[in-house]
Design an enzyme around this catalytic site. Sequence first.
Site, mmCIF file in Angstrom:
data_model
loop_
_atom_site.group_PDB
_atom_site.id
_atom_site.type_symbol
_atom_site.label_atom_id
_atom_site.label_comp_id
_atom_site.label_asym_id
_atom_site.label_seq_id
_atom_site.Cartn_x
_atom_site.Cartn_y
_atom_site.Cartn_z
ATOM 1 N N ASP A 1 -1.086 1.307 -3.961
ATOM 2 C CA ASP A 1 -1.933 0.274 -4.569
ATOM 3 C C ASP A 1 -3.288 0.823 -4.995
ATOM 4 O OD1 ASP A 1 -2.977 0.552 -1.994
ATOM 5 O OD2 ASP A 1 -3.525 -1.560 -1.834
ATOM 6 N N SER B 1 0.811 -1.209 0.000
ATOM 7 C CA SER B 1 0.000 0.000 0.000
ATOM 8 C C SER B 1 0.850 1.267 0.000
ATOM 9 C CB SER B 1 -0.952 -0.045 1.204
ATOM 10 O OG SER B 1 -1.905 0.979 1.154
ATOM 11 N N ASP C 1 -2.516 6.286 -3.408
ATOM 12 C CA ASP C 1 -1.393 5.645 -2.736
ATOM 13 C C ASP C 1 -0.868 4.538 -3.648
ATOM 14 O OD1 ASP C 1 -3.549 3.923 -2.446
ATOM 15 O OD2 ASP C 1 -2.968 3.261 -0.450
ATOM 16 N N ASP D 1 -5.926 2.038 -3.534
ATOM 17 C CA ASP D 1 -7.201 1.782 -2.857
ATOM 18 C C ASP D 1 -7.635 2.974 -2.013
ATOM 19 O OD1 ASP D 1 -5.408 1.529 -0.740
ATOM 20 O OD2 ASP D 1 -6.242 -0.359 -0.002
#
Length: 449
Positions: free
Chosen positions: A243, A101, A241, A245
């Site tokens: 990833d 992340s 960010d 999400d």
Amino acid sequence: MSRLFGTDGVRGIANEELTPVLAMQLGQAGAYVLTKEKEHKPTIMVGCDTRISGDMLANALMAGACSVGANCVYVGVMPTPAVAYLTQKYKVDAGVVISASHNPVEFNGIKFFDGDGYKLPDDLEDEIEALIRNGMSGVKFPIGPGVGKIKLRTDAREEYINHAMRSVNIELNGMKIVVDCAEGASFYTSVETLKELGANVVAIHNSPDGTNINANCGSTHMQELQARVVYEKAAVGLAFDGDADRLLAVDENGNIVDGDRIMAVVGSYLKDKGRLKNNTIVATVMSNLGFSIMCEKCGIKLERTKVGDRYVLERMKEIGASLGGEQSGHIIFLDENTTGDGLLSALHLLQVMVETGKSLSELAGIMEVLPQALVNANVANHKKEKYMEYPEIAAAIDELERRFAGEGRVLIRPSGTEPLVRVMIEGKEQEVIQNEAVKLAALIQDIMF
């Protein structure tokens, strides 16, 4: 022995804590646990973010899955919410994302989704962990044609882009948008989606090289995006960010619009349109008190959960809510995806701007953000859950709660991953609440360290 799974899968420094051997074991145990009831040969979809260790860990995990008879579909670099969505769309048995992340490049992580695209509950994670610790005892490893195989798929990201555009009916017609891709998984999907919708896109930090993910960019480092939005005279800035999400935004004046304010803008718009299920938003205890005040004024019911998007999702499913999320920018539109989705969050926010004709600064004014002070107390890890058992600490917290009642709040919580107790106070005056938070954190640390 500490639990292998944290609040968002298994995390650690790649090749040191999160090794290829552990990834292989997670592939074996995860594939077995998630597909053991299936009568057909199961299939698992695997994607990763842009960090250099992604391919190493993904291939190790897929080798483990194949060794227990599961097939794998490797979609390469893909946002976490894309893997969650595609797991459902392609009707595979499970999904896996290799990502840490918003963390620096040296970290990586492994998180699982079930066949419906949802993160795993604790009991399934515990079952996977127990199988690893027991050396896969009782598992029969196939040979010959029973071994799984790996298929590469390169068209999946277009499927996700099309889903996002179908989900939010919007035309951006030349709107100037600065997008910070965090050198991460959104570097293609976010930029291409916005361009296809007609936006004038200024993309920054969208040249990932495997080592620069989240490096002074993205939703955890907003300064460059803030300055660039003002310089470009853009309508809005969007920060993802690593990833993708989560999403944070920047208004036309360079001010940050966090997850609370994004939910306030979108939630109030959806309520007015009759599209906010049960007129309810689910948020965590960390959401600003101003968000609660906004909900009350707008006739929106606010449900609060523990910190963590998995707890937000659980509550959303329990009560039938369609919108929930965190101050940090994890926002879930449950009618459209099963996890936090930065791209969907961006499109919903842009839709409100387009359809109301208002600037983001004007829209964000629906919510007044009360000052917050957050101070960490270092404590012994085995004691962090027991802070209220110390009379002096309990008395100090009680006194503060009485002082701030009606004009603020006091929130004390142990960290889920570190030997810390976090002290958060909200109120009207920043200096006052900061001083009180520092004093209380010092007291907790002195007594419990």
